[in-house]
Design a protein around this motif. Structure first.
Motif, PDB file in Angstrom:
ATOM      1  N   GLU A  51     -14.752  50.569  80.657  1.00  0.00           N
ATOM      2  CA  GLU A  51     -15.889  50.790  81.568  1.00  0.00           C
ATOM      3  C   GLU A  51     -15.954  49.741  82.687  1.00  0.00           C
ATOM      4  OE1 GLU A  51     -19.959  49.534  80.263  1.00  0.00           O
ATOM      5  OE2 GLU A  51     -19.008  49.223  78.321  1.00  0.00           O
ATOM      6  N   LEU A  61     -11.295  39.071  82.448  1.00  0.00           N
ATOM      7  CA  LEU A  61     -11.820  39.460  81.135  1.00  0.00           C
ATOM      8  C   LEU A  61     -10.680  39.855  80.189  1.00  0.00           C
ATOM      9  CD1 LEU A  61     -14.368  40.102  79.443  1.00  0.00           C
ATOM     10  CD2 LEU A  61     -14.459  42.331  80.572  1.00  0.00           C
ATOM     11  N   ARG A 102     -25.720  33.857  71.700  1.00  0.00           N
ATOM     12  CA  ARG A 102     -25.351  33.369  73.030  1.00  0.00           C
ATOM     13  C   ARG A 102     -26.340  32.321  73.521  1.00  0.00           C
ATOM     14  NH1 ARG A 102     -23.788  39.350  75.435  1.00  0.00           N
ATOM     15  NH2 ARG A 102     -21.635  39.399  74.690  1.00  0.00           N
ATOM     16  N   HIS A 115     -18.728  39.931  71.031  1.00  0.00           N
ATOM     17  CA  HIS A 115     -18.952  41.298  71.514  1.00  0.00           C
ATOM     18  C   HIS A 115     -19.652  42.105  70.427  1.00  0.00           C
ATOM     19  CE1 HIS A 115     -18.256  45.317  73.038  1.00  0.00           C
ATOM     20  NE2 HIS A 115     -17.947  45.633  71.796  1.00  0.00           N
TER      21      HIS A 115
END
Ligand code: IDP
Length: 147
Positions: A51, A61, A102, A115
């Protein structure tokens, strides 16, 4: 009951946060039903982040996620997809609240440790991208009725 795909990214493995992260989901009351330390291929990474293809951070990434071992996991539980996203915290490190993974451990958005799937459809696709059916185990625990 749902299944979700969670992955400690290379920065989380390097920083020795695998145990801390697993502990949080176990203590919440979710069940670990599959896990492995693995270095993911470029092909797998491009499927995983499809995506984002075309975005300015895509190359970085994919290079990052393939740069070292990740700890891939499948977790099972009631509302585990939404609740694990809440426990992970916002994508933007400036918005990730204290108390989230996080928020407690990450400083930068591109080094944000973990993730988690964002829907049942992504969870299924992501689990199939990383696990064979015989690597996932279902088992009952008597504690479940207390959670
Ligand atoms: P999520 O990991 O919170 O689900 P996604 O939007 O799926 O967030 O983005 C995947 C990953 O891509 C993020 O975890 C982060 O590492 C990276 N990312 C997303 N947006 C940005 C950005 O604007 N700059 C740099 N990296 C980004």
């Amino acid at each position: 009951m749902e299944k979700t795909f969670l992955m400690v990214k290379p920065d989380g493995v390097q920083r020795g946060l695998v145990g801390e992260i697993v502990k949080r989901f176990e203590q919440k009351g979710f069940q670990l039903i599959g896990s492995k330390l693995t270095v993911i291929s470029r092909e797998q990474a491009e499927i995983h982040y499809a995506e984002h293809k075309g975005k300015d951070f895509f190359e970085r990434l994919v290079n990052f996620i393939t740069s070292g071992p990740v700890f891939a996991m499948v977790w099972h539980g009631d509302q585990v997809i939404t609740l694990s996203r809440t426990m992970i915290g916002k994508t933007n490190s400036l918005e990730a609240a204290p108390g989230t993974i996080r928020g407690d451990y990450a400083v930068h958005t591109n080094l944000n440790l973990i993730h988690g799937s964002d829907s049942p459809e992504s969870a299924e696709r992501e689990i199939n991208n990383f696990f064979q059916p015989n690597e996932i185990f279902t088992y009952s625990k008597n504690i479940q009725e207390w959670i």
